[in-house]
Design an enzyme around this catalytic site. Sequence first.
Site, short mmCIF file in Angstrom:
data_model
loop_
_atom_site.label_atom_id
_atom_site.label_comp_id
_atom_site.label_asym_id
_atom_site.label_seq_id
_atom_site.Cartn_x
_atom_site.Cartn_y
_atom_site.Cartn_z
N CYS A 266 -7.18 -2.42 8.22
CA CYS A 266 -5.84 -2.44 7.63
C CYS A 266 -5.31 -1.02 7.48
O CYS A 266 -4.18 -0.72 7.86
CB CYS A 266 -5.87 -3.17 6.28
SG CYS A 266 -6.19 -4.92 6.49
N HIS B 176 -1.25 -5.71 1.49
CA HIS B 176 -2.45 -6.53 1.37
C HIS B 176 -2.12 -7.75 0.52
O HIS B 176 -1.46 -7.63 -0.51
CB HIS B 176 -3.58 -5.75 0.68
CG HIS B 176 -4.54 -5.12 1.64
ND1 HIS B 176 -4.76 -3.76 1.68
CD2 HIS B 176 -5.36 -5.67 2.58
CE1 HIS B 176 -5.67 -3.51 2.62
NE2 HIS B 176 -6.06 -4.64 3.18
N GLU C 188 0.82 -1.21 0.00
CA GLU C 188 0.00 0.00 0.00
C GLU C 188 0.86 1.26 0.00
O GLU C 188 1.85 1.34 0.70
CB GLU C 188 -0.91 0.01 1.24
CG GLU C 188 -1.90 -1.13 1.29
CD GLU C 188 -3.00 -1.02 0.22
OE1 GLU C 188 -3.15 0.07 -0.36
OE2 GLU C 188 -3.68 -2.04 -0.02
N1 PCA Z 1 -8.03 -7.33 6.22
C1 PCA Z 1 -8.93 -6.25 6.62
C2 PCA Z 1 -8.82 -6.16 8.11
C3 PCA Z 1 -8.18 -7.43 8.54
C4 PCA Z 1 -7.61 -8.01 7.30
O1 PCA Z 1 -6.87 -9.00 7.24
C5 PCA Z 1 -8.71 -4.96 5.84
O2 PCA Z 1 -8.33 -5.03 4.66
O3 PCA Z 1 -8.94 -3.88 6.38
#
Ligand code: PCA
Length: 203
Positions: free
Chosen positions: A142, A166, A80
């Site tokens: 996240c 991610h 990100e």
């Molecule tokens: N993904 C979520 C919160 C926990 C996770 O593993 C997110 O993308 O915010």
Amino acid sequence: MKQLLLTGFEPFLKYSTNPTMNIVKSLDGREIGDYVIHSKILPVEFKLTGEKLMEYIEEVKPDAIISLGLAGGRSLFTPERIAINVNDGPVDNNGYAPVDEEIIGGGADGYFTTLPIRKMVEALKEEGLPAKISNTAGAYLCNHVMYRALHYAKQQKRMIKSGFIHIPASHELAIEQKNIPSWSEEDLKKGVLICIEVLSEME
Ligand code: PCA
């Protein structure tokens, strides 16, 4: 050695497992380059997660923080670029669903990652793993963790590199969810290791 705080999340919403949890747990204590990994699992609760993260930061005193989260539906590894000062999203594991809240009252609108995300993406692709930079981490937990860690790092005198990656769903989750892209756990873990190697090769 340098200390790397590596975080993953517990399961949330409709997902019965979270691949970030297994990967993070399996890497605890592993040494990569100059870094030793300290693995921690975070809850998916707006009112608790930030506090837990701060506790772990105090405990580990990291030189770098990499946080991992599941992005069910994405087909690539996506480091990100930016975290925003917003909590907004579906219900968390404690039944709370914030609407248009600030994470830190009066805090910066956003923070850019301080991880070498361009190099990470290039290295992942070189190793045959699809990846691209993401320009939004959403406004759920996240993004919350990424923002809190970068906000903390900014207040410190010493440099703490910090950011969020991610990852796609595992095959296990895709069997359960039916229609989402997925990777093997082995490839997901390999991707995380590549990103840590890239970090360790930086000055
Ligand atoms: N993904 C979520 C919160 C926990 C996770 O593993 C997110 O993308 O915010």
